[in-house]
Design a protein around this motif. Structure first.
Motif, mmCIF file in Angstrom:
data_model
loop_
_atom_site.group_PDB
_atom_site.id
_atom_site.type_symbol
_atom_site.label_atom_id
_atom_site.label_comp_id
_atom_site.label_asym_id
_atom_site.label_seq_id
_atom_site.Cartn_x
_atom_site.Cartn_y
_atom_site.Cartn_z
ATOM 1 N N ALA A 30 0.560 -1.398 0.134
ATOM 2 C CA ALA A 30 0.084 0.471 0.143
ATOM 3 C C ALA A 30 0.880 1.068 -0.204
ATOM 4 O O ALA A 30 0.387 2.222 -1.138
ATOM 5 C CB ALA A 30 -0.893 0.330 1.273
ATOM 6 N N LEU A 31 1.562 1.665 0.915
ATOM 7 C CA LEU A 31 2.250 2.735 0.986
ATOM 8 C C LEU A 31 3.538 2.662 -0.616
ATOM 9 O O LEU A 31 3.864 3.780 -0.857
ATOM 10 C CB LEU A 31 3.802 2.138 1.658
ATOM 11 N N THR A 32 3.935 1.452 -0.983
ATOM 12 C CA THR A 32 4.438 1.712 -2.622
ATOM 13 C C THR A 32 3.959 2.360 -3.897
ATOM 14 O O THR A 32 4.016 3.028 -4.721
ATOM 15 C CB THR A 32 5.449 0.335 -2.798
ATOM 16 N N PHE A 33 2.751 2.021 -3.651
ATOM 17 C CA PHE A 33 1.658 1.759 -4.565
ATOM 18 C C PHE A 33 1.122 3.346 -4.200
ATOM 19 O O PHE A 33 0.472 3.842 -5.213
ATOM 20 C CB PHE A 33 0.399 1.154 -4.417
ATOM 21 N N THR A 34 0.691 3.412 -2.912
ATOM 22 C CA THR A 34 0.142 5.372 -2.651
ATOM 23 C C THR A 34 0.688 6.668 -2.702
ATOM 24 O O THR A 34 0.507 7.651 -2.976
ATOM 25 C CB THR A 34 -1.086 5.356 -1.215
#
Length: 239
Positions: free
Chosen positions: A82-86
């Motif tokens: 989620a962190l990598t994507f957002t």
């Protein structure tokens, strides 16, 4: 075969290994896809362990301990995804902090392996007795909750249609794998029934099979297949 315990775990493991093999061969190896493939690999490994425990009979305390070590890293990987994507985060000193609880529990459990006991095996799931269950559960669900919040906040800001679709799919997957825990806590509050919570990790990993399919979709959608498909379609149509 009279004993069918763990058979569903074997079936799901086989499908997840097949998904993983195809992804390894065909998709682009970018940051998001690599994290997603790691998660699918861990899910397949857990299902394999559950089959070995329930069907093959490897019920020595070491094997449920190993299964717990495997699944301990799924929520932080989900948060990293989620962190990598957002936020386009890289794996650095700051982001590695999200793995500290999983590492800490793995190290602690290493010294109390005899306390891991297989309480029950069924066709669908297994339940275990293990130390610090409530504390483990709190640290287990927190990264999933944070992942849901990050994706909810990100979706309205996403301008790119492809990015928004992937975010919505990941959000659905994170919410879906949270349903067993919500149901378990509801049973505790309403009926004082702890049966679901005692098997929650196993049940969540069954629900996470759907998440493995979702992650596979994300990997495919996040790879440059559309151009390749159009190229091959043009190539074959003009033979």
């Amino acid at each position: 075969m009279d004993n069918w315990n763990g058979i569903v775990s074997l079936l799901l493991a086989c499908i997840e290994y097949l998904l993983l093999f195809n992804l390894l061969v065909f998709i682009e190896k970018n940051k998001i896809n690599i994290i997603a493939m790691l998660m699918i690999g861990l899910l397949a490994a857990y299902q394999s362990m559950e089959f070995l425990i329930c069907q093959v009979g490897l019920q020595n305390s070491f094997f449920p301990f190993l299964a717990f070590v495997i699944i301990s890293f799924l929520p932080p990987l989900n948060l990293l995804l989620a962190l990598t994507f957002t936020q386009n985060s890289n794996l650095n000193t700051k982001t590695t902090l999200i793995f500290i609880p999983a590492i800490a529990f793995s190290v602690y459990y290493l010294f109390v392996i005899p306390k891991f006991v297989v309480a029950k095996c069924t066709v669908l799931y297994a339940s275990y007795h293990y130390p610090l269950g409530d504390l483990f559960g709190a640290f287990y669900y927190l990264p999933i909750l944070v992942s849901i919040i990050l994706l909810i906040r990100f979706i309205p800001k996403a301008d790119d249609k492809k990015t928004k679709i992937i975010a919505k799919v990941l959000l659905f997957g994170s919410i879906f794998i949270s349903l067993p825990s919500l149901l378990g806590f509801t049973f505790i509050l309403v009926a004082g029934n702890y049966s679901i919570i005692s098997s929650i990790e196993s049940i969540m990993c069954k629900f996470a099979f759907v998440y493995a399919i979702i992650l596979s979709f994300v990997c495919l959608y996040n790879s440059p297949f559309n151009d390749e498909r159009n190229y091959f379609k043009y190539l074959f149509n003009n033979k």
